[in-house]
Design a protein around this motif. Structure first.
Motif, PDB file in Angstrom:
ATOM      1  N   THR A 116     -10.558   2.277  14.913  1.00  0.00           N
ATOM      2  CA  THR A 116      -9.247   2.239  14.251  1.00  0.00           C
ATOM      3  C   THR A 116      -8.184   2.995  15.044  1.00  0.00           C
ATOM      4  O   THR A 116      -7.057   3.148  14.569  1.00  0.00           O
ATOM      5  CB  THR A 116      -9.332   2.859  12.839  1.00  0.00           C
ATOM      6  OG1 THR A 116      -9.870   4.187  12.938  1.00  0.00           O
ATOM      7  CG2 THR A 116     -10.211   2.020  11.926  1.00  0.00           C
TER       8      THR A 116
ATOM      9  N   HIS B  13      -3.309   0.730  11.333  1.00  0.00           N
ATOM     10  CA  HIS B  13      -3.718   0.328   9.992  1.00  0.00           C
ATOM     11  C   HIS B  13      -3.960   1.578   9.153  1.00  0.00           C
ATOM     12  O   HIS B  13      -4.503   2.573   9.652  1.00  0.00           O
ATOM     13  CB  HIS B  13      -4.995  -0.514  10.061  1.00  0.00           C
ATOM     14  CG  HIS B  13      -5.255  -1.315   8.833  1.00  0.00           C
ATOM     15  ND1 HIS B  13      -5.821  -0.772   7.705  1.00  0.00           N
ATOM     16  CD2 HIS B  13      -5.021  -2.626   8.560  1.00  0.00           C
ATOM     17  CE1 HIS B  13      -5.932  -1.717   6.784  1.00  0.00           C
ATOM     18  NE2 HIS B  13      -5.454  -2.845   7.274  1.00  0.00           N
TER      19      HIS B  13
ATOM     20  N   TYR C  83       0.879   8.263   6.095  1.00  0.00           N
ATOM     21  CA  TYR C  83       0.431   7.713   7.381  1.00  0.00           C
ATOM     22  C   TYR C  83       1.611   7.147   8.173  1.00  0.00           C
ATOM     23  O   TYR C  83       1.770   7.422   9.362  1.00  0.00           O
ATOM     24  CB  TYR C  83      -0.614   6.637   7.119  1.00  0.00           C
ATOM     25  CG  TYR C  83      -1.151   5.974   8.364  1.00  0.00           C
ATOM     26  CD1 TYR C  83      -1.881   6.703   9.296  1.00  0.00           C
ATOM     27  CD2 TYR C  83      -0.948   4.618   8.603  1.00  0.00           C
ATOM     28  CE1 TYR C  83      -2.385   6.101  10.441  1.00  0.00           C
ATOM     29  CE2 TYR C  83      -1.447   4.005   9.732  1.00  0.00           C
ATOM     30  CZ  TYR C  83      -2.160   4.753  10.650  1.00  0.00           C
ATOM     31  OH  TYR C  83      -2.657   4.156  11.782  1.00  0.00           O
TER      32      TYR C  83
ATOM     33  N   THR D  93      -6.881   7.275   6.220  1.00  0.00           N
ATOM     34  CA  THR D  93      -7.821   7.763   5.200  1.00  0.00           C
ATOM     35  C   THR D  93      -8.929   8.585   5.836  1.00  0.00           C
ATOM     36  O   THR D  93      -9.429   9.540   5.220  1.00  0.00           O
ATOM     37  CB  THR D  93      -8.426   6.584   4.408  1.00  0.00           C
ATOM     38  OG1 THR D  93      -9.123   5.708   5.316  1.00  0.00           O
ATOM     39  CG2 THR D  93      -7.353   5.800   3.681  1.00  0.00           C
TER      40      THR D  93
ATOM     41  N   THR E 298       1.709   4.035   1.757  1.00  0.00           N
ATOM     42  CA  THR E 298       1.451   4.516   3.125  1.00  0.00           C
ATOM     43  C   THR E 298       2.490   5.533   3.585  1.00  0.00           C
ATOM     44  O   THR E 298       2.738   5.662   4.781  1.00  0.00           O
ATOM     45  CB  THR E 298       1.440   3.330   4.107  1.00  0.00           C
ATOM     46  OG1 THR E 298       2.670   2.605   3.955  1.00  0.00           O
ATOM     47  CG2 THR E 298       0.287   2.405   3.846  1.00  0.00           C
TER      48      THR E 298
ATOM     49  N   ASP F  27      -6.155   2.366   7.151  1.00  0.00           N
ATOM     50  CA  ASP F  27      -7.549   2.804   7.057  1.00  0.00           C
ATOM     51  C   ASP F  27      -7.811   3.998   7.962  1.00  0.00           C
ATOM     52  O   ASP F  27      -8.629   4.863   7.627  1.00  0.00           O
ATOM     53  CB  ASP F  27      -8.489   1.658   7.442  1.00  0.00           C
ATOM     54  CG  ASP F  27      -8.548   0.586   6.365  1.00  0.00           C
ATOM     55  OD1 ASP F  27      -8.086   0.851   5.238  1.00  0.00           O
ATOM     56  OD2 ASP F  27      -9.046  -0.515   6.637  1.00  0.00           O
TER      57      ASP F  27
ATOM     58  N   HIS G 170       0.832  -1.197   0.000  1.00  0.00           N
ATOM     59  CA  HIS G 170       0.000   0.000   0.000  1.00  0.00           C
ATOM     60  C   HIS G 170       0.871   1.252   0.000  1.00  0.00           C
ATOM     61  O   HIS G 170       1.943   1.267   0.608  1.00  0.00           O
ATOM     62  CB  HIS G 170      -0.900   0.020   1.242  1.00  0.00           C
ATOM     63  CG  HIS G 170      -1.812  -1.156   1.347  1.00  0.00           C
ATOM     64  ND1 HIS G 170      -2.731  -1.465   0.385  1.00  0.00           N
ATOM     65  CD2 HIS G 170      -1.945  -2.093   2.314  1.00  0.00           C
ATOM     66  CE1 HIS G 170      -3.404  -2.547   0.745  1.00  0.00           C
ATOM     67  NE2 HIS G 170      -2.938  -2.953   1.906  1.00  0.00           N
TER      68      HIS G 170
ATOM     69  N   MET H 101     -15.879   3.035  12.625  1.00  0.00           N
ATOM     70  CA  MET H 101     -14.788   3.251  11.686  1.00  0.00           C
ATOM     71  C   MET H 101     -13.749   4.228  12.240  1.00  0.00           C
ATOM     72  O   MET H 101     -12.559   4.120  11.945  1.00  0.00           O
ATOM     73  CB  MET H 101     -15.336   3.795  10.361  1.00  0.00           C
ATOM     74  CG  MET H 101     -14.310   3.899   9.255  1.00  0.00           C
ATOM     75  SD  MET H 101     -13.622   2.279   8.803  1.00  0.00           S
ATOM     76  CE  MET H 101     -12.470   2.769   7.523  1.00  0.00           C
TER      77      MET H 101
ATOM     78  N   THR I 117      -1.934   7.372   1.470  1.00  0.00           N
ATOM     79  CA  THR I 117      -2.367   6.570   2.612  1.00  0.00           C
ATOM     80  C   THR I 117      -3.399   5.543   2.130  1.00  0.00           C
ATOM     81  O   THR I 117      -4.592   5.738   2.259  1.00  0.00           O
ATOM     82  CB  THR I 117      -2.970   7.459   3.723  1.00  0.00           C
ATOM     83  OG1 THR I 117      -1.984   8.417   4.118  1.00  0.00           O
ATOM     84  CG2 THR I 117      -3.365   6.633   4.941  1.00  0.00           C
ATOM     85  N   LYS I 118      -2.885   4.476   1.561  1.00  0.00           N
ATOM     86  CA  LYS I 118      -3.716   3.394   1.042  1.00  0.00           C
ATOM     87  C   LYS I 118      -4.717   3.906   0.015  1.00  0.00           C
ATOM     88  O   LYS I 118      -5.943   3.737   0.201  1.00  0.00           O
ATOM     89  CB  LYS I 118      -4.453   2.689   2.188  1.00  0.00           C
ATOM     90  CG  LYS I 118      -4.908   1.286   1.831  1.00  0.00           C
ATOM     91  CD  LYS I 118      -5.517   0.597   3.023  1.00  0.00           C
ATOM     92  CE  LYS I 118      -5.976  -0.790   2.635  1.00  0.00           C
ATOM     93  NZ  LYS I 118      -6.626  -1.519   3.748  1.00  0.00           N
TER      94      LYS I 118
END
Length: 252
Positions: A212, A217, A147, A222, A144, A219, A142, A208, A251-252
């Motif tokens: 997280t 991760h 992030y 994002t 990243t 996610d 990914h 969400m 970031t992914k």
């Protein structure tokens, strides 16, 4: 005269936005230098540049703080409106902190542990070269860089202690809460500050977003950077809008 004042305010805004971006880069470099202080002689040029940049950034923020205090003094007549906004933001930040403080001692598991292990390796191998950054901070398959680059600040300062990464996450979450309040305030100006506060707290509590926090991760990134981007768009912070877009796409 009005055009001159508008140009002055626009220039000041662009300088302020550029200062924020430079500060993010400066914090990353400073954390890396602290982590690599045992080999300072090998990278003395990088260390000297970072210390100089940090000093200039300190002067910049002292200057901006003085300007901010002056603006607050001149806008005292709008105190009641400002007080409601400040109270709402404080409640949002308090809620965000309270719901995440209990997770500050969590440890990564499953794919989060895989990502964190790669982050540890990237920080250990970092040699202040941009190519190395591109190769090692692109965790897994990914993109990243953004992030992982921000999370690396905590890893540099507290190596192999996941709490450092979680403190960076906490800062990003609280910043997200602040932006959420301002977004709702901008989109729904006819609503009271109580609704803005409740709406921001509600978003911060959704699975969400809340789920997280301690799970390392991409996610999570994002979510942060999309909200940052939306805030910058609504408040016409074009330079920061571009920066947040770059963070999001990396970031992914």
């Amino acid at each position: 005269e009005a055009q001159e004042m508008e140009l002055k305010e626009r220039t000041s805004s662009w300088i302020f936005q550029a200062g924020i971006i430079a500060t993010v880069a400066g914090i990353f470099m400073s954390a890396a230098c602290i982590n690599k202080r045992n080999v300072a002689g090998q990278y003395w040029q990088i260390f000297a540049f970072t210390v100089t940049a940090d000093f200039l950034l300190l002067l910049f923020w002292i200057w901006e703080t003085k300007k901010g205090i002056k603006r607050l003094g001149s806008g005292f007549c709008q105190y009641s409106k400002q007080a409601e906004t400040i109270l709402g933001i404080c409640l949002v930040l308090g809620w965000g902190f309270a719901t995440r403080a209990i997770q500050l001692w969590d440890t990564p598991r499953w794919d989060a542990l895989t990502y964190y292990t790669m982050l540890i390796s990237a920080c250990e191998n970092f040699d202040f070269k941009f190519l190395t950054f591109l190769q090692d901070f692109s965790l897994a398959s990914h993109p990243t860089l953004a992030y992982a680059g921000l999370a690396a600040i905590g890893e540099f300062l507290w190596p192999k202690e996941y709490t450092g990464v979680l403190l960076v996450q906490l800062f990003l979450h609280l910043l997200t809460g602040f932006f959420l309040y301002k977004i709702f305030e901008k989109i729904f100006p006819e609503h009271s500050w109580i609704r803005h506060t409740f709406s921001a707290c509600l978003v911060l509590t959704t699975p969400m977003v809340l789920g997280t926090f301690s799970y390392f991760h991409p996610d999570a990134g994002t979510i942060y950077f999309f909200i940052f981007m939306l805030f910058c768009y609504l408040y016409k912070k074009n330079l920061l809008l571009l920066f947040s877009m770059l963070l999001l796409v990396q970031t992914k």
